[in-house]
Write a protein that holds these residues in place. Structure first.
Motif, short mmCIF file in Angstrom:
data_model
loop_
_atom_site.label_atom_id
_atom_site.label_comp_id
_atom_site.label_asym_id
_atom_site.label_seq_id
_atom_site.Cartn_x
_atom_site.Cartn_y
_atom_site.Cartn_z
N ARG A 21 -15.99 10.70 10.37
CA ARG A 21 -15.01 9.76 9.70
C ARG A 21 -13.94 10.74 9.05
N ARG A 22 -14.52 11.66 8.14
CA ARG A 22 -13.76 12.43 7.18
C ARG A 22 -12.95 13.40 8.22
N ALA A 23 -13.38 13.61 9.14
CA ALA A 23 -12.91 14.74 9.97
C ALA A 23 -11.61 14.62 10.66
N HIS A 24 -11.44 12.82 10.89
CA HIS A 24 -10.27 12.61 11.41
C HIS A 24 -9.74 11.33 10.53
N MET A 25 -9.82 11.51 9.10
CA MET A 25 -9.11 10.38 8.32
C MET A 25 -7.70 10.70 7.88
N PRO A 26 -6.82 9.76 8.36
CA PRO A 26 -5.64 9.85 7.81
C PRO A 26 -5.24 9.38 6.33
N VAL A 27 -4.46 10.02 5.79
CA VAL A 27 -3.96 9.72 4.35
C VAL A 27 -2.55 9.95 4.17
N LEU A 28 -1.88 8.47 4.19
CA LEU A 28 -0.49 8.67 4.16
C LEU A 28 0.04 8.58 2.72
N GLN A 29 1.00 9.36 2.36
CA GLN A 29 1.47 9.35 1.00
C GLN A 29 3.13 9.09 0.82
N PHE A 30 3.70 8.31 0.08
CA PHE A 30 5.21 8.00 -0.09
C PHE A 30 5.63 9.08 -0.84
N MET A 31 6.84 10.04 -0.39
CA MET A 31 7.44 11.05 -0.82
C MET A 31 8.79 10.92 -1.08
N GLY A 91 -3.86 13.89 5.27
CA GLY A 91 -5.16 13.78 5.64
C GLY A 91 -5.38 14.65 6.93
N THR A 92 -6.57 14.48 7.69
CA THR A 92 -7.10 15.33 8.46
C THR A 92 -7.08 14.84 9.91
N GLY A 93 -6.39 13.72 9.93
CA GLY A 93 -6.32 13.22 11.33
C GLY A 93 -4.98 12.43 11.45
N PRO A 94 -4.65 11.96 12.80
CA PRO A 94 -3.58 11.24 12.94
C PRO A 94 -3.57 10.00 12.20
N ILE A 121 1.86 9.44 13.02
CA ILE A 121 2.20 10.83 12.33
C ILE A 121 1.02 11.58 12.41
N PRO A 122 0.97 12.62 12.76
CA PRO A 122 -0.18 13.65 12.96
C PRO A 122 -0.47 14.11 11.52
N ALA A 123 -1.75 14.79 11.63
CA ALA A 123 -2.06 15.60 10.48
C ALA A 123 -1.14 16.43 9.97
N GLY A 124 -0.72 16.39 8.65
CA GLY A 124 0.39 17.47 8.28
C GLY A 124 1.85 17.12 8.63
N GLY A 125 2.10 15.81 9.50
CA GLY A 125 3.41 15.69 9.88
C GLY A 125 4.03 14.60 8.96
N LYS A 126 5.22 14.53 8.81
CA LYS A 126 6.04 13.68 7.94
C LYS A 126 7.18 12.65 8.86
#
Length: 204
Positions: free
Chosen positions: A26-36, A54-57, A89-94
């Motif tokens: 689960r952690r390997a593909h868990m998305p975490v979105l943050q407002f910036m 996070g680590t997943g889309p 939004i992919p991992a690392g995307g914005k």
């Protein structure tokens, strides 16, 4: 007796290994979105953005606003409105939230509900410059598809600004949590495709 004890211990070890493997998956593909907030000092326009740290889309993302959010689990005593469906939004995307305008102080809270590749829900809430991440759905469950001939959630490319009236406002009573789920999982833990649609949505 000793053989039975060894068998029980072996079964417990195997069960623990399975649980750890599942949690790791689960952690390997868990998305975490943050407002910036981007001030535009580099020459661009000031704007709000949603970043996946996070680590997943993140998929099925709905961004909404609240009069005020307590940054807590669930939607108790919170009134959410203006839900907007945005692309994955992919991992690392914005993704820039252009319809929120270039004003940092919106005088409201922001929230995003989204799912991972296995359709498990996650929630991010932002208010008073503080952001909180939760496992599960802790925003209202708006229908993403047409329900009774109308859509409650607008698509991001169809929202120009927020100058008009609010849409799809939902108060505390519209959030119904499944009785068999722990409170930490919010309204619903998993979206099983479209087999579990919203049927009781009534905007306030």
């Amino acid at each position: 007796m000793l053989a039975l004890l060894i068998s029980v211990l072996a079964a417990l070890v195997s069960l623990g290994s399975l649980i750890l493997a599942y949690a790791s998956s689960r952690r390997a593909h868990m998305p975490v979105l943050q407002f910036m907030w981007e001030s535009g000092q580099g020459g661009g326009e000031p704007r709000w953005s949603l970043v996946n740290v996070g680590t997943g889309p993140a998929t099925n993302i709905v961004v909404a606003q609240a009069v005020r959010t307590g940054l807590t689990r669930g939607a108790d005593r919170e009134r959410w409105f203006n839900p907007v469906l945005i692309p994955s939004i992919p991992a690392g995307g914005k993704l820039a939230l252009t319809w929120l305008g270039g004003t940092m102080g919106l005088n409201c809270g922001l929230g995003a509900s989204y799912t991972d590749v296995e359709r498990y829900f996650y929630t991010t809430k932002c208010g008073d410059d503080v952001s909180m991440f939760f496992v599960g759905l802790h925003l209202p469950r708006w229908p993403l598809l047409t329900l009774r001939g109308r859509k409650a959630v607008k698509t991001w490319w169809g929202v120009e600004d927020l100058s008009g009236p609010q849409w799809s406002a939902v108060a505390e009573g519209a959030a119904r949590r499944r009785w068999w789920l722990l409170p930490r999982f919010g309204v619903c833990r998993r979206l099983g495709g479209w087999a579990d649609p919203v049927r009781s949505y009534v905007p306030s």
